[in-house]
Design an enzyme around this catalytic site. Structure first.
Site, short mmCIF file in Angstrom:
data_model
loop_
_atom_site.label_atom_id
_atom_site.label_comp_id
_atom_site.label_asym_id
_atom_site.label_seq_id
_atom_site.Cartn_x
_atom_site.Cartn_y
_atom_site.Cartn_z
N GLU A 201 -11.15 41.06 40.45
CA GLU A 201 -10.08 41.80 39.78
C GLU A 201 -8.94 42.17 40.71
O GLU A 201 -7.84 42.49 40.24
CB GLU A 201 -10.63 43.07 39.10
CG GLU A 201 -11.10 44.17 40.04
CD GLU A 201 -12.55 44.03 40.47
OE1 GLU A 201 -13.18 45.08 40.74
OE2 GLU A 201 -13.05 42.89 40.57
N HIS B 75 -14.89 40.96 44.54
CA HIS B 75 -14.10 41.60 43.48
C HIS B 75 -13.03 40.64 42.97
O HIS B 75 -11.96 40.52 43.58
CB HIS B 75 -13.46 42.89 44.01
CG HIS B 75 -14.43 44.01 44.18
ND1 HIS B 75 -14.70 44.91 43.18
CD2 HIS B 75 -15.23 44.34 45.22
CE1 HIS B 75 -15.62 45.78 43.60
NE2 HIS B 75 -15.95 45.45 44.84
N LYS C 150 0.85 52.51 31.55
CA LYS C 150 2.27 52.82 31.42
C LYS C 150 3.12 51.59 31.10
O LYS C 150 3.99 51.63 30.23
CB LYS C 150 2.78 53.49 32.69
CG LYS C 150 4.28 53.74 32.72
CD LYS C 150 4.71 54.87 31.78
CE LYS C 150 4.40 56.21 32.38
NZ LYS C 150 4.99 57.33 31.61
N GLY D 62 10.31 61.60 27.61
CA GLY D 62 9.80 60.49 28.39
C GLY D 62 9.34 59.37 27.47
O GLY D 62 9.22 59.54 26.26
N VAL D 63 9.06 58.21 28.06
CA VAL D 63 8.69 57.05 27.24
C VAL D 63 7.38 57.30 26.49
O VAL D 63 7.22 56.85 25.35
CB VAL D 63 8.63 55.77 28.10
CG1 VAL D 63 7.53 55.84 29.13
CG2 VAL D 63 8.47 54.54 27.22
N ASP D 64 6.42 58.00 27.10
CA ASP D 64 5.12 58.20 26.46
C ASP D 64 5.25 59.02 25.17
O ASP D 64 4.76 58.60 24.11
CB ASP D 64 4.15 58.92 27.41
CG ASP D 64 4.04 58.22 28.75
OD1 ASP D 64 4.29 57.01 28.80
OD2 ASP D 64 3.72 58.89 29.75
N SER E 150 8.81 65.23 25.02
CA SER E 150 9.45 65.60 26.28
C SER E 150 10.68 64.75 26.56
O SER E 150 11.50 65.11 27.41
CB SER E 150 8.46 65.42 27.43
OG SER E 150 8.18 64.03 27.64
N GLY F 16 -19.41 49.82 42.17
CA GLY F 16 -19.66 51.25 42.25
C GLY F 16 -20.23 51.62 43.61
O GLY F 16 -20.62 50.76 44.39
N CYS G 229 -20.02 42.94 42.19
CA CYS G 229 -20.46 43.75 43.33
C CYS G 229 -21.72 44.54 42.94
O CYS G 229 -22.78 43.96 42.73
CB CYS G 229 -19.32 44.63 43.82
SG CYS G 229 -19.59 45.26 45.50
N TYR G 230 -21.63 45.88 42.81
CA TYR G 230 -22.80 46.64 42.39
C TYR G 230 -23.30 46.13 41.03
O TYR G 230 -24.51 46.09 40.78
CB TYR G 230 -22.46 48.12 42.28
CG TYR G 230 -23.62 48.96 41.79
CD1 TYR G 230 -24.59 49.41 42.67
CD2 TYR G 230 -23.75 49.28 40.44
CE1 TYR G 230 -25.68 50.16 42.22
CE2 TYR G 230 -24.82 50.03 39.98
CZ TYR G 230 -25.79 50.47 40.88
OH TYR G 230 -26.87 51.21 40.42
#
Length: 522
Positions: free
Chosen positions: A181, A179, A378, A234-236, A232, A60, A87-88
């Site tokens: 990640e 980090h 996604k 779309g995939v979502d 719509s 952060g 980190c933080y």
């Protein structure tokens, strides 16, 4: 929230811009995790609604040396669960447990190499990590830990971080200054997995288990009432519709709203495509005049999103009444939508933009929201779509924003501009498909800039709009890079657009990554 018996890794967010990458690393390893801003994490721990198996303390922008800095909720420290500070997160863990953090004098940004001390050999966290005594890592810090808290051993150091890794194996508390990640720490994912092993995770979370749980949650939330789903194509929204249909069957009606901001042919193609594949009730609503009239003279992008979000809800609520007072609305909201719209549920990181189905929802609603994909990225939604048997024609579609072409037309939106934009976008996508590039690209579209420029056509002066093309590669939409088209492709595409689309005399290509830009222009 997950089932009480589901193994969950909690990520306590202190405002890092890469917190979501921690979640991705754990999801990829078969571990379910949730991000909570530090304030909310403390509240949920205190009231018993959050009971994770272990917790990650994110990085952060704050300084653990400041009196009013964000702190680890005491309820988490008192819980006895394993903790891993990044980190933080490392610095504040040390500061709250009695160590010392010094500020400002020894910054480290970018690649660094850490060197192990003998203490690392006895801790399972370092299985396969620091095997050669050194590791390449990614640093991004101004402060550093200068003295460790009681009970911690120093495991590794770098030139500007004498306590690059600290560990209290007895309490299963760990802290790293770098980090793990990010991609630039090549062996970082192993370190995160080792921590999960120490915490006793089973690594058994999958799209199949998520599917079963999501269906059960929908049934529990909706009961025997009717529900509408904003579809719509779309995939979502398609995956959302399938999940809800599996859960409640004929209680569901999908609503496809033609708001006048769709791509060329979409108002006809999407409902037809969905009806051909599924026996799900779907209604097409012509709301073009409603949406376009409300957007007249509106040029602020946040105002556009708010207006469109509110109008969607008005349309859905009106149809829900006519369907017999349906009480629920299903939406395809994803985790990145939540992160960008509300700073990870109110955390300290910056709000980037409101998404029409998150930040754009009105406070007063008659419909209860159902968002079964709210915790997914996604690419995870695409995996779930395949798990549900969704055809590739749905799964592989490029994302299309809910506000549609309104946010691809910076400035005021007019019918004439939308007509130009639709045609240019159609030519661009046709070019991408004809060159076999569609599946290599995460998202591609045209935007119409609110400026005109002088040109010459047929020996005559023109003064017309500029079209910008955008195509990016990405995994989850949180970060992205521009697609490296060849000059021949760009020249051919620009030539087609200028010749086929009246109203344009200039085409440019956007090579901005995300960050610093966003994928969409507004």
């Amino acid at each position: 929230m997950p089932k009480p018996n589901r193994e969950t890794m909690l990520i306590v967010d202190f405002g890092s811009q890469v917190t979501q990458l921690i979640a991705r690393r754990y999801r990829e390893a078969g571990i379910y995790c949730e991000i909570r801003p530090y304030q909310r994490a403390g509240e949920e721990f205190a009231d018993g609604s959050c009971r994770p198996k272990a917790a990650i303390l994110s990085g952060g922008p704050g300084s653990a040396a400041d009196k009013g800095c964000p702190k680890i909720p005491q309820a988490i420290l008192d819980s006895g669960i394993p903790l891993f500070g990044i980190c933080y997160g490392q610095q504040i863990l040390m500061a709250q447990l009695g160590g010392t953090v010094e500020t400002g004098a020894h910054r480290e940004f970018g690649r660094a190499r850490i060197s192990a001390l003998p203490a690392h050999e006895d801790d399972p966290l370092f299985d396969g990590f620091l095997a050669s005594g050194r590791e390449d890592v990614w640093m991004s810090h101004g402060d550093r830990v200068s003295s460790a808290a009681l009970g911690f051993s120093v495991i590794a150091r770098s030139p500007n971080a004498p306590m690059a890794i600290v560990a209290d194996s007895r309490r299963r508390y760990y802290g790293v200054q770098f980090h793990p990640e990010v991609h630039h720490t090549p062996n970082g994912a192993r370190l995160l997995r080792n921590f999960a092993k120490i915490a006793g995770f089973s690594f058994d979370w999958s799209m199949s288990s998520f599917r079963d749980e999501a269906i059960a949650n929908i049934r529990n939330q909706v009961g025997s009432e009717r529900i509408v789903c904003g579809l719509s194509g779309g995939v979502d929204s398609s995956v959302t519709a399938l999940l809800v249909h599996e859960a409640v069957g004929s209680q569901l009606t999908c609503l496809f709203v033609d708001h006048g901001l769709l791509r060329q042919g979409e108002a006809e193609d999407v409902p037809g495509m969905f009806k051909r594949h599924y026996n799900i009730a779907i209604e097409v609503i012509d709301a073009r005049e409603l949406f376009l009239s409300r957007l007249e003279c509106v040029d602020d992008p946040e105002a556009k999103r708010k207006i469109i979000g509110e109008l969607f809800i008005d349309v859905f609520q009106e149809r829900a009444k006519l369907l017999g007072n349906a009480g629920f609305l299903a939406q395809g909201t994803l985790y990145p939508d939540v992160i960008e719209s509300i700073s990870v549920s109110g955390g300290p990181s910056s709000t980037i933009k409101s998404h029409h189905n998150v930040g754009g929802l009105p406070e007063a609603m008659n419909l209860e929201i159902v968002e079964p994909l709210r915790s997914l990225f996604k690419d995870e939604v695409r995996k779930l779509g395949r798990e549900l048997g969704l055809p590739d024609s749905f799964v592989n579609r490029h994302p299309f924003p809910g506000p549609g072409l309104a946010i691809r037309c910076p400035g005021t939106v007019t019918r004439a501009k939308l007509d130009i934009l639709r045609q240019a976008d159609a030519v661009f996508i046709d070019q991408i498909r004809s060159h076999g590039l569609y599946d290599e690209i995460w998202q591609a579209f045209a935007a119409l800039l609110p400026v005109k420029s002088v040109g010459v056509m047929g020996d005559a002066r023109t003064y017309e709009y500029t079209c910008v093309l955008r195509a990016v590669t990405s995994v989850d939409g949180m970060t992205a890079d521009y697609y490296p088209f060849g000059h021949r492709f760009l020249s051919e595409t620009a030539n087609r657009i200028i010749n086929e689309v009246p109203g344009l005399n200039r085409v440019v290509y956007d090579i901005t990554s995300k960050p610093p830009g966003t994928i969409e222009w507004e």
